[in-house]
Structures are given as structure tokens and as C-alpha cells.
Write an enzyme that holds these catalytic residues in place. Structure first.
Site, PDB file in Angstrom:
ATOM      1  N   ARG A 147       0.852  -1.197   0.000  1.00 55.80           N
ATOM      2  CA  ARG A 147       0.000   0.000   0.000  1.00 55.80           C
ATOM      3  C   ARG A 147       0.878   1.234   0.000  1.00 55.80           C
ATOM      4  O   ARG A 147       0.627   2.201  -0.709  1.00 55.80           O
ATOM      5  CB  ARG A 147      -0.962   0.019   1.203  1.00 55.80           C
ATOM      6  CG  ARG A 147      -1.695   1.348   1.314  1.00 55.80           C
ATOM      7  CD  ARG A 147      -2.944   1.361   2.204  1.00 55.80           C
ATOM      8  NE  ARG A 147      -2.905   0.465   3.333  1.00 55.80           N
ATOM      9  CZ  ARG A 147      -2.145   0.648   4.435  1.00 55.80           C
ATOM     10  NH1 ARG A 147      -1.392   1.725   4.554  1.00 55.80           N
ATOM     11  NH2 ARG A 147      -2.158  -0.241   5.398  1.00 55.80           N
ATOM     12  N   TYR A 201     -16.813  15.780 -16.110  1.00 56.91           N
ATOM     13  CA  TYR A 201     -17.106  14.350 -16.020  1.00 56.91           C
ATOM     14  C   TYR A 201     -18.170  14.116 -14.938  1.00 56.91           C
ATOM     15  O   TYR A 201     -18.042  14.620 -13.817  1.00 56.91           O
ATOM     16  CB  TYR A 201     -15.806  13.610 -15.679  1.00 56.91           C
ATOM     17  CG  TYR A 201     -15.992  12.128 -15.548  1.00 56.91           C
ATOM     18  CD1 TYR A 201     -16.297  11.342 -16.652  1.00 56.91           C
ATOM     19  CD2 TYR A 201     -15.885  11.500 -14.309  1.00 56.91           C
ATOM     20  CE1 TYR A 201     -16.487   9.981 -16.526  1.00 56.91           C
ATOM     21  CE2 TYR A 201     -16.067  10.131 -14.180  1.00 56.91           C
ATOM     22  CZ  TYR A 201     -16.377   9.384 -15.303  1.00 56.91           C
ATOM     23  OH  TYR A 201     -16.572   8.039 -15.176  1.00 56.91           O
ATOM     24  N   ASP A 250      -7.819  18.292 -14.606  1.00 56.02           N
ATOM     25  CA  ASP A 250      -8.086  16.929 -15.075  1.00 56.02           C
ATOM     26  C   ASP A 250      -7.622  16.873 -16.531  1.00 56.02           C
ATOM     27  O   ASP A 250      -8.257  17.451 -17.419  1.00 56.02           O
ATOM     28  CB  ASP A 250      -9.597  16.648 -14.942  1.00 56.02           C
ATOM     29  CG  ASP A 250      -9.972  15.222 -15.372  1.00 56.02           C
ATOM     30  OD1 ASP A 250      -9.214  14.609 -16.159  1.00 56.02           O
ATOM     31  OD2 ASP A 250     -11.043  14.744 -14.947  1.00 56.02           O
ATOM     32  N   LYS A 255      -8.170   5.809 -19.464  1.00 59.15           N
ATOM     33  CA  LYS A 255      -8.498   6.293 -20.810  1.00 59.15           C
ATOM     34  C   LYS A 255      -7.253   6.288 -21.698  1.00 59.15           C
ATOM     35  O   LYS A 255      -6.722   5.234 -21.975  1.00 59.15           O
ATOM     36  CB  LYS A 255      -9.159   7.673 -20.691  1.00 59.15           C
ATOM     37  CG  LYS A 255     -10.196   7.783 -19.556  1.00 59.15           C
ATOM     38  CD  LYS A 255     -11.458   6.966 -19.783  1.00 59.15           C
ATOM     39  CE  LYS A 255     -12.352   6.860 -18.553  1.00 59.15           C
ATOM     40  NZ  LYS A 255     -12.750   8.120 -17.945  1.00 59.15           N
TER      41      LYS A 255
HETATM   42  C1  LIG Z   1     -13.243   8.559 -16.698  1.00 62.24           C
HETATM   43  C2  LIG Z   1     -12.963   9.929 -16.208  1.00 62.24           C
HETATM   44  C3  LIG Z   1     -12.770  10.189 -14.851  1.00 62.24           C
HETATM   45  C4  LIG Z   1     -12.909   9.110 -13.787  1.00 62.24           C
HETATM   46  O1  LIG Z   1     -11.920   8.149 -13.897  1.00 62.24           O
HETATM   47  P1  LIG Z   1     -12.126   6.591 -13.495  1.00 62.24           P
HETATM   48  O2  LIG Z   1     -10.821   6.002 -13.865  1.00 62.24           O
HETATM   49  O3  LIG Z   1     -13.286   6.085 -14.276  1.00 62.24           O
HETATM   50  O4  LIG Z   1     -12.414   6.583 -12.038  1.00 62.24           O
HETATM   51  C5  LIG Z   1     -12.460  11.482 -14.478  1.00 62.24           C
HETATM   52  N1  LIG Z   1     -12.352  12.471 -15.381  1.00 62.24           N
HETATM   53  C6  LIG Z   1     -12.545  12.253 -16.702  1.00 62.24           C
HETATM   54  C7  LIG Z   1     -12.418  13.393 -17.653  1.00 62.24           C
HETATM   55  C8  LIG Z   1     -12.860  10.987 -17.158  1.00 62.24           C
HETATM   56  O5  LIG Z   1     -13.061  10.799 -18.467  1.00 62.24           O
END
Ligand SMILES: *Cc1c(COP(=O)(O)O)cnc(C)c1O
Length: 384
Positions: free
Chosen positions: A51, A103, A175, A200
């Protein structure tokens, strides 16, 4: 050559990496272990419990720090776990100013998890900095930016927002999931924290769920590392390995995502059955100038609205597609299509959705790296 002097494409492959100390393995082994033998209490080789740290995760964290131009990376069990760690820097009463068009899961964790702990969230359109400026007060501790926004593809001027936080005790987090550091580097534009859903584009193969943070400041890294370890939402060794492998081809994948995205945006724009296309590469896009300044290209995410489109018509189009797969998520090698109002953004109340332009007929594409002619032919038959 120090990692920080390498160019981007070289960093995706070598940044922060060295052959494994054990046998010289070129790819970091998957250290599938929870604990590490000690010779005497505290006598270990830098790892005591997975962890707190794991060598495969460290390799990923160093890679991410390198490609984002930061000093410290941290990998989490999902993008939302990474966001969770950032908000845990705050205290009850603190205020956050967030992009309004973001998101759905980010909106949900802000409103449904953290609001009840006394953290106050303001959602504003950030295309002009004035709207942000107006909300800043002595309680403001964090500005949360997502750009390009999801799913409306608005572009927020990171440098301009960063200028509002100078000499103030306000962190700026971006983000960077949609853009990736191939297209934009928020830390260089003045952000304090870069957040990723590595699920992604960074992972890029739709085979794992991972999140990440990158910072450029030791003190902030220490605070976030404390939360990462204390809350424990870490990324496992296998998932670390998968994302690390994905990052090594990020630049070639992104180049193709951008090329295909451009061709499809133009195809949709010139199609008489399409009402509106949202893609920041168009010269008529309201934020095109900023997109050109802060991004190296325009990415593979496109949203569109069919002419006279209804909820039902949009559903029919997404069901007719054959090469595009109807699915949540984005950023993988395969093309995906989504219907925000019923899928990714269903957790945002309809009035809030409409305020940001997310109409019922809006369709979102994550353009993959297939042959673009096949993708265009698929869209053509689905729209017709
Ligand atoms: C998918 C996504 C998230 C969340 O991420 P997870 O890996 O699904 O928890 C946050 N911000 C954006 C822009 C995303 O496309």
C-alpha cells in the site's frame, strides 16, 4: 542524459525508467507481492508494504511524473480515487470552484460525497475568467479545471485561471484525461496538480481502471502521498504494468487519434443531417485560439447533435453503429460512442445538463485508431 532533458516521445518510453535491478528486465516486472523481507526491523530495500509503495507502481509513478513535467507521480485504483485524494487536502468550510461542464463522476463525488463533509462547491462556466474571479474569496482553496470539457469540448485557458491563484493559498488542479500530456501540459501552464483517469488514453487499451496525480512540489507531494497511503486507494501491480505499457505508445496513438478525429469532425460538419459538431480544432470553435495556444493538436474526442434530433433519434444512431462500440469510457484504441444524457452524464440533473448544453440528442465519439475510412462509412450509414 537526465530524464528531464529528454523530448516527449522519448520520455513516454524511458522517462523515470531504468532496467530492473534484479535481472535487467527491460520492462519492470509485475511485483505481485504485498510485503518484503526485512533483514532486521526497518532493514529493507525501500519497500516494506505494497500500500505504501510497490516497485511496479513506482515505475509507473515515475513515468507519469516524467511525461507531465512534474517531480512526483502517484497512481490510484481509479481516476475517482485520485480526485478523492485531492479533495481530502481540504477542510470543512473550504470552497472549491469547479468547471460546470465536467465528467459526471467528478460532479457526483463533489456533490454527493464531499458536500456532506462541509466542503462547498461552485460550478461555473470557465470560458471567461471573470466567472471564476467572482467566486474567489478567502475560503477558496481549490480550483478544479477540466479541459477540453466533457462532453461539450469547451476549452479553458489554464494560464489565465492560474494567474488568478498567484499569491493566494489556492491550488489549481487540472483533469488532463482528455488531452493527455501529448497535447497539453498543465503544470507548465501554472497548475499545481494534474489528475488523470489513466483508464483512458494513458492506458489506452480499455483493459484496466487506474487514476493518477502528478505534482511539481515536494510539500504538496508529501501531503498527497500521506493521503494515498492513509486512505489506501492505490493501484495494483498488474494495473500499474498495463498503464506503463500503454504510456510507451501514447505518442503514436495520440497522433492517430488526432488525425482520425480531424477527418471525422470535418465529415460530420459537412453532413447535411448534422446540426452541430463540437471539436476544438474548428476555426469557428469559440475557444479555438486558446486551444491552439495551449494544445499541440485537438485530440480524438468529438460531440455532435443530429439535425432536429430527439432523445430517440440519438439512441437509434448509436444503436446502428457497427465499428464504433456503444460503451462508457474513451481513449482506447477502439472507437467508442456514447449518449451522455443516458450514460456518462445521467448522474447530473437534467436542468444542470441543459445549462451546459448537454441536450438529449447529443452524441459523443471517442475516435479510435482504426482506418478512418471505415469509421466514416460507419457513421454515414448510422446517420442516414
Ligand atoms: C473517466 C474519467 C474520470 C474518472 O476516472 P475513473 O478512472 O473512471 O475513475 C475522471 N475524469 C474524466 C475526464 C474521465 O473521463
Amino acid at each position: 542524459m537526465a530524464s528531464k532533458d529528454l523530448k516527449f516521445n522519448t520520455k513516454t518510453i524511458h522517462g523515470g525508467q531504468k532496467p530492473d535491478a534484479g535481472y535487467g528486465a527491460v520492462m519492470p516486472p509485475i511485483y505481485q507481492t504485498s510485503t518484503y523481507a526485512q533483514t532486521t526491523p526497518g532493514g529493507h530495500k525501500g519497500y516494506e508494504y505494497s500500500r505504501s509503495a510497490n516497485p511496479t507502481r513506482t515505475a509507473l509513478e515515475n513515468s507519469l511524473a516524467s511525461i507531465e513535467g512534474g517531480t512526483h507521480g502517484m497512481a490510484f485504483g481509479s481516476g475517482l480515487a485520485a480526485i478523492d485524494a485531492v479533495i481530502k487536502l481540504l477542510q470543512p468550510g473550504d470552497e472549491v470552484i469547479s468547471t460546470n461542464d465536467l465528467y459526471g463522476g467528478s460532479y457526483r463525488i463533489f456533490k454527493r460525497i464531499f458536500e456532506k463533509f462541509g466542503i462547498v462547491f461552485h460550478f461555473v462556466g470557465m470560458q471567461g475568467v471573470n466567472a471564476v474571479q467572482e467566486k474567489i474569496n478567502s475560503k477558496t482553496k481549490l480550483i478544479w479545471v477540466e479541459t477540453p470539457t466533457n462532453p461539450m469540448m469547451n476549452i479553458i485557458d489554464i494560464k489565465a485561471i492560474a494567474s488568478l491563484t498567484i499569491d493566494k493559498d489556492i491550488l489549481l488542479a487540472v483533469d488532463n484525461t482528455f488531452a493527455t500530456p501529448y497535447l497539453q501540459k498543465p503544470l507548465e501552464l501554472g497548475a499545481d496538480i494534474v489528475m488523470h483517469s489513466a483508464t483512458k488514453y494513458l492506458g489506452g487499451h480499455s483493459d484496466t481502471v487506474v487514476g493518477a496525480l502528478v505534482v511539481k512540489d515536494q510539500e504538496l507531494a508529501d501531503r498527497l502521498y500521506f493521503i494515498q497511503n492513509a486512505s489506501g486507494a492505490v493501484c495494483g501491480p498488474m494495473d500499474s504494468f498495463l498503464v506503463l505499457r500503454g504510456v510507451k505508445t501514447l505518442h503514436v496513438r495520440m497522433q492517430r487519434h488526432c488525425e482520425n478525429g480531424k477527418a471525422i469532425a470535418k465529415f460530420l460538419y459537412n453532413n447535411a443531417k448534422i446540426e452541430k459538431v463540437y471539436w476544438p480544432g474548428f476555426e469557428h470553435h469559440p475557444n479555438h485560439k486558446i486551444a491552439k495556444e495551449q494544445m499541440n493538436d485537438f485530440g480524438g474526442m468529438i460531440s455532435f447533435v443530429p439535425k432536429g434530433g430527439s432523445y430517440e433519434e440519438a439512441i437509434k444512431i448509436v444503436e446502428r453503429l457497427r465499428v464504433f462500440t456503444l460503451a462508457e469510457s474513451l481513449g482506447g484504441v477502439e472507437s467508442l460512442v456514447g449518449h451522455p444524457a443516458s450514460m456518462t452524464h445521467a448522474s447530473i440533473p437534467k436542468e444542470e445538463r441543459l445549462k451546459s448544453g448537454i441536450v438529449d440528442a447529443l452524441i459523443r465519439l471517442s475516435v479510435g485508431i482504426e482506418d478512418v475510412d471505415d469509421l466514416i462509412a460507419d457513421l454515414d450509414q448510422a446517420i442516414a
